[in-house]
Enzyme design. Sequence first.
Site, PDB file in Angstrom:
ATOM      1  N   LYS A   1      -8.112  -4.253   7.084  1.00  0.00           N
ATOM      2  CA  LYS A   1      -7.123  -4.086   5.978  1.00  0.00           C
ATOM      3  C   LYS A   1      -7.645  -4.688   4.450  1.00  0.00           C
ATOM      4  O   LYS A   1      -8.481  -5.485   4.665  1.00  0.00           O
ATOM      5  CB  LYS A   1      -5.717  -4.908   6.505  1.00  0.00           C
ATOM      6  N   GLY A   2      -6.873  -4.714   3.389  1.00  0.00           N
ATOM      7  CA  GLY A   2      -7.073  -5.436   2.373  1.00  0.00           C
ATOM      8  C   GLY A   2      -7.648  -4.263   1.172  1.00  0.00           C
ATOM      9  O   GLY A   2      -8.108  -4.837   0.059  1.00  0.00           O
TER      10      GLY A   2
ATOM     11  N   ASP B   1      -6.693   0.327   6.749  1.00  0.00           N
ATOM     12  CA  ASP B   1      -7.757   1.075   5.913  1.00  0.00           C
ATOM     13  C   ASP B   1      -8.497   1.816   7.205  1.00  0.00           C
ATOM     14  O   ASP B   1      -8.884   2.956   6.980  1.00  0.00           O
ATOM     15  CB  ASP B   1      -8.656   0.360   5.327  1.00  0.00           C
TER      16      ASP B   1
ATOM     17  N   ASP C   1       3.166  -2.472   8.082  1.00  0.00           N
ATOM     18  CA  ASP C   1       2.179  -2.496   7.406  1.00  0.00           C
ATOM     19  C   ASP C   1       1.211  -1.186   7.485  1.00  0.00           C
ATOM     20  O   ASP C   1       1.380  -0.797   8.355  1.00  0.00           O
ATOM     21  CB  ASP C   1       1.355  -3.723   7.383  1.00  0.00           C
TER      22      ASP C   1
ATOM     23  N   GLU D   1      -0.804 -10.414   3.900  1.00  0.00           N
ATOM     24  CA  GLU D   1      -0.648  -9.614   5.070  1.00  0.00           C
ATOM     25  C   GLU D   1      -1.048 -10.045   6.264  1.00  0.00           C
ATOM     26  O   GLU D   1      -0.380 -10.135   7.259  1.00  0.00           O
ATOM     27  CB  GLU D   1      -1.314  -8.278   4.700  1.00  0.00           C
TER      28      GLU D   1
ATOM     29  N   GLY E   1       0.603  -1.147  -0.060  1.00  0.00           N
ATOM     30  CA  GLY E   1      -0.049   0.197  -0.034  1.00  0.00           C
ATOM     31  C   GLY E   1       0.983   1.296  -0.041  1.00  0.00           C
ATOM     32  O   GLY E   1       1.926   1.244  -0.036  1.00  0.00           O
ATOM     33  N   SER E   2       0.130   2.362  -0.104  1.00  0.00           N
ATOM     34  CA  SER E   2       0.910   3.743  -0.238  1.00  0.00           C
ATOM     35  C   SER E   2       1.643   4.114   0.956  1.00  0.00           C
ATOM     36  O   SER E   2       2.656   4.539   0.931  1.00  0.00           O
ATOM     37  CB  SER E   2      -0.229   4.840  -0.581  1.00  0.00           C
TER      38      SER E   2
HETATM   39  C1  5RP Z   1      -3.406  -3.408   1.247  1.00  0.00           C
HETATM   40  C2  5RP Z   1      -3.710  -3.025   2.717  1.00  0.00           C
HETATM   41  C3  5RP Z   1      -3.130  -1.645   2.918  1.00  0.00           C
HETATM   42  O1  5RP Z   1      -2.342  -1.651   4.101  1.00  0.00           O
HETATM   43  C4  5RP Z   1      -4.319  -0.728   3.276  1.00  0.00           C
HETATM   44  O2  5RP Z   1      -5.181  -0.658   1.989  1.00  0.00           O
HETATM   45  C5  5RP Z   1      -3.968   0.639   3.411  1.00  0.00           C
HETATM   46  O3  5RP Z   1      -3.214   1.229   2.075  1.00  0.00           O
HETATM   47  P1  5RP Z   1      -2.929   2.682   1.993  1.00  0.00           P
HETATM   48  O4  5RP Z   1      -1.421   2.610   3.019  1.00  0.00           O
HETATM   49  O5  5RP Z   1      -2.572   2.887   0.675  1.00  0.00           O
HETATM   50  O6  5RP Z   1      -3.679   3.806   2.650  1.00  0.00           O
HETATM   51  O7  5RP Z   1      -4.315  -3.741   3.480  1.00  0.00           O
HETATM   52  O8  5RP Z   1      -3.943  -4.751   1.139  1.00  0.00           O
END
Ligand code: 5RP
Length: 229
Positions: free
Chosen positions: A102-103, A92, A89, A111, A35-36
């Site tokens: 998450k996901g 969301d 990690d 993850e 993720g970002s």
């Molecule tokens: C990916 C995830 C990410 O950690 C989650 O979506 C957060 O992403 P971001 O850091 O881009 O906001 O669970 O499967």
Amino acid sequence: MATTDKNQQDAEKLAAARAAVKFVKDGDVVGLGTGSTTTFAIIELGKRVKDGLQIKAAASSIRTEELAKSLGIEILDLGRLSEIDISIDGADEFTASLDLIKGGGGALFREKIIASLSKNALIITDASKKVKKLGAFTVPVEVIPLAYQYVFDQINKLGGSGVLRTKDEQAFITDNGNLIIDADFGLIDDPAKLANNLNQINGILAHGLFINLTSKVIMSDGTDIIIFE
Ligand code: 5RP
């Protein structure tokens, strides 16, 4: 989101990432999320590796693996590991009691394996991810394709409503070759109970409720680093 909001959010993600990377020590096996926000952490880790930090890592997705390798971080086979020293990690959504959704990036299964193997599972976020109750963000559910309709119907029976995740007007396919149903259960009063109910459904490889899998959430609000543990 306005550009300034995004800039602010990115600054918070970077600050949380920098704070988390400080916990990584020489010799650690490091689990890398997707993720970002995690991307900021991988880039910061790459800088430390360039400066001599000795680590090996396990990646939760193909894109994380490619990024880590491009920065000189050695990647191990996740399927051969019995333990991970520390993982970093994103999430969301999270609550102060360290329940997560998450996901959003579709990497939830790997993850979850990384979080389960981790002695010290760190989650890094900007301030927008903190909620009183989980559920404004839908719960991603990774489904083996031949169980799709069955799982979809079971989610309905649990009071949820699912939508097949798509990308470029095609079904989104995970790194494991599966589908994702984004399931809306409204605001979730008892995440552990819902997680347990989802665990009972055949055909679900993993769902995005992460309960008792987090050691610390490291959040930046733009001014301070706030640690929930
Ligand atoms: C990916 C995830 C990410 O950690 C989650 O979506 C957060 O992403 P971001 O850091 O881009 O906001 O669970 O499967």
